[in-house]
Design a protein around this motif. Structure first.
Motif, PDB file in Angstrom:
ATOM      1  N   LYS A 223       0.818  -1.207   0.000  1.00  0.00           N
ATOM      2  CA  LYS A 223       0.000   0.000   0.000  1.00  0.00           C
ATOM      3  C   LYS A 223       0.861   1.271   0.000  1.00  0.00           C
ATOM      4  O   LYS A 223       0.499   2.286  -0.605  1.00  0.00           O
ATOM      5  CB  LYS A 223      -0.939  -0.001   1.211  1.00  0.00           C
ATOM      6  CG  LYS A 223      -2.113  -0.975   1.080  1.00  0.00           C
ATOM      7  CD  LYS A 223      -2.985  -0.953   2.319  1.00  0.00           C
ATOM      8  CE  LYS A 223      -4.338  -1.604   2.103  1.00  0.00           C
ATOM      9  NZ  LYS A 223      -4.293  -3.010   1.681  1.00  0.00           N
ATOM     10  N   ASN A 319      -5.000   4.123  -1.625  1.00  0.00           N
ATOM     11  CA  ASN A 319      -4.790   3.670  -0.235  1.00  0.00           C
ATOM     12  C   ASN A 319      -4.561   4.842   0.711  1.00  0.00           C
ATOM     13  O   ASN A 319      -3.699   4.801   1.600  1.00  0.00           O
ATOM     14  CB  ASN A 319      -3.583   2.724  -0.168  1.00  0.00           C
ATOM     15  CG  ASN A 319      -3.744   1.508  -1.047  1.00  0.00           C
ATOM     16  OD1 ASN A 319      -4.709   0.747  -0.903  1.00  0.00           O
ATOM     17  ND2 ASN A 319      -2.835   1.327  -1.991  1.00  0.00           N
ATOM     18  N   TYR A 322      -4.356   4.521   4.603  1.00  0.00           N
ATOM     19  CA  TYR A 322      -3.100   3.970   5.115  1.00  0.00           C
ATOM     20  C   TYR A 322      -1.944   4.951   4.945  1.00  0.00           C
ATOM     21  O   TYR A 322      -1.060   5.040   5.803  1.00  0.00           O
ATOM     22  CB  TYR A 322      -2.809   2.639   4.430  1.00  0.00           C
ATOM     23  CG  TYR A 322      -3.854   1.617   4.740  1.00  0.00           C
ATOM     24  CD1 TYR A 322      -3.828   0.902   5.931  1.00  0.00           C
ATOM     25  CD2 TYR A 322      -4.906   1.376   3.855  1.00  0.00           C
ATOM     26  CE1 TYR A 322      -4.804  -0.031   6.244  1.00  0.00           C
ATOM     27  CE2 TYR A 322      -5.892   0.445   4.154  1.00  0.00           C
ATOM     28  CZ  TYR A 322      -5.842  -0.250   5.350  1.00  0.00           C
ATOM     29  OH  TYR A 322      -6.818  -1.155   5.663  1.00  0.00           O
TER      30      TYR A 322
END
Length: 392
Positions: A223, A319, A322
């Motif tokens: 990620k 992502n 994250y």
């Protein structure tokens, strides 16, 4: 114009005649009437202090009237707690499903049936319902003064026609310390959403990653490759970007099952303006397109993630949730902060990433004993317990 409390009430001097110590509760309409120094004296170590609460008060959040409950003795503020008044819909914390849909239909026909006038200690916009005490107050007096806060607020709620009294998001240590007070005053408790936090007791992201499971570590490395495609910018003011941030906020809010307060542009702008040097917003761009904004506040030791607002249609591909997590951890490391508090909800991800949870309890009390009995019976349906939700 009101003078702040620390100007109105001066400590007794050696030459003053002795004044009997009588602690009295009083409710104020504005935190300005109490004053920065007096309030923060009782809330040492709290990130969301006077300036944060003033920004909330000035934000013009629809449906909320903000109040401040104090206990003063011999002119000195000894205990305090923020509070608010609002019309509370009982299905607010219900999960989506047939029961919530059924109750909504009832409320559409009988608008007041499932809506109660609520007077609640705590703030709808802060992390926890924390009571502040003067640092010189002996530990053995805190339960007594907390009881005075409750009794003073109950009297105020009754005088203002509020049938339901609440205490929002009381953290587990407070519940343990004042459990007898809640019981003596006939408050019932239900689980609230816990608070997630992570101690920054590692010296680098690599050291932190080594503590994660191998599967999580592999997933995070994959990620984190999205960092190559994203431009990140920290700002201490919104400038012309505020309308775009609000669009992201509403996109994010509309995806949430639980919707209590609706924040305003003045809230976001006010937090950065009132908490200068202790707040910032991180912007995440793909090219020139703003995909996410993350409002954070801190005290130099603890970093609190207040709101992560994202374009859901395009942000997930990068992502961004994250990326924001690792960006915030890096900020803590670079600035010597020792705790990252990532707030409520999305616990599955946070636990997976090493967070711990502190339980919170919501307390309530209805003036009508029969209604209180019914609410206690139904309270498991309304509990916002540790629901695990995936934000990936």
């Amino acid at each position: 114009m009101h003078q702040p409390m620390h100007d109105q009430f001066l400590p007794q001097t050696a030459a003053s005649p002795a004044i009997p110590a009588v602690a009295q509760a009083r409710v104020f309409d504005s935190i300005r009437d109490i004053g920065h120094e007096a309030w923060n004296m009782c809330f040492a170590g709290e990130v969301e202090d006077y300036d944060c609460l003033l920004a909330i008060e000035e934000a013009g959040i629809a449906g909320f009237a903000f109040r401040y409950v104090t206990v003063v003795e011999n002119g000195r503020l000894l205990a305090a707690m923020p509070a608010f008044l609002t019309d509370y819909q009982l299905d607010t914390t219900l999960e989506e499903g047939r029961l919530r849909q059924f109750l909504r239909r009832i409320r559409q026909t009988y608008s007041r049936l499932l809506t109660l006038k609520l007077a609640c200690l705590g703030s709808p916009c802060t992390e926890n319902g924390v009571t502040g005490f003067h640092p010189d107050l002996p530990e053995q007096r805190k339960a007594e003064l907390f009881s005075l806060v409750l009794s003073g607020f109950e009297h105020y709620a009754k005088a203002n026609g509020c049938s339901l009294i609440g205490i929002k998001d009381v953290p587990e240590p407070t519940t343990a310390a004042f459990g007898a007070v809640f019981s003596d005053r006939a408050f019932a408790g239900i689980p609230g959403l816990p608070t997630a936090w992570l101690d920054i007791n590692f010296d680098s992201i690599e050291t932190y990653m080594a503590r994660l499971s191998s599967g999580t570590r592999k997933d995070m490395r994959r990620k984190m490759k999205s960092f190559e495609k994203i431009r990140i910018e920290n700002r201490s003011d919104f400038g012309t970007m505020l309308p775009q941030v609000m669009a992201l906020y509403h996109d994010t809010r509309n995806r949430s099952e639980w919707q209590f307060e609706e924040l305003t542009a003045d809230y976001f702008d006010g937090v950065l303006r009132r908490m200068q040097g202790r707040s910032f917003c991180t912007f995440y761009y793909a090219g020139d397109q703003l995909l996410a904004a993350n409002l954070l506040v801190h005290d130099g030791n603890t970093l609190i993630d207040k709101f992560f607002c994202m374009n859901s249609a395009e942000g997930r591909a990068y992502n961004l949730y994250y990326l924001s997590w690792f960006t915030n951890l890096r900020h803590c490391l670079e600035h010597g902060m020792t705790r990252y508090q990532s707030g409520q909800a999305y616990y599955e991800n946070k636990i997976r990433l090493g967070s711990q949870l502190t339980r919170n309890t919501m307390y309530f009390k209805h003036r009508n004993p029969v209604v209180q009995w019914a609410l206690r019976l139904a309270s498991p349906l309304f509990a916002a317990d540790e629901t695990l939700k995936d934000s990936a």
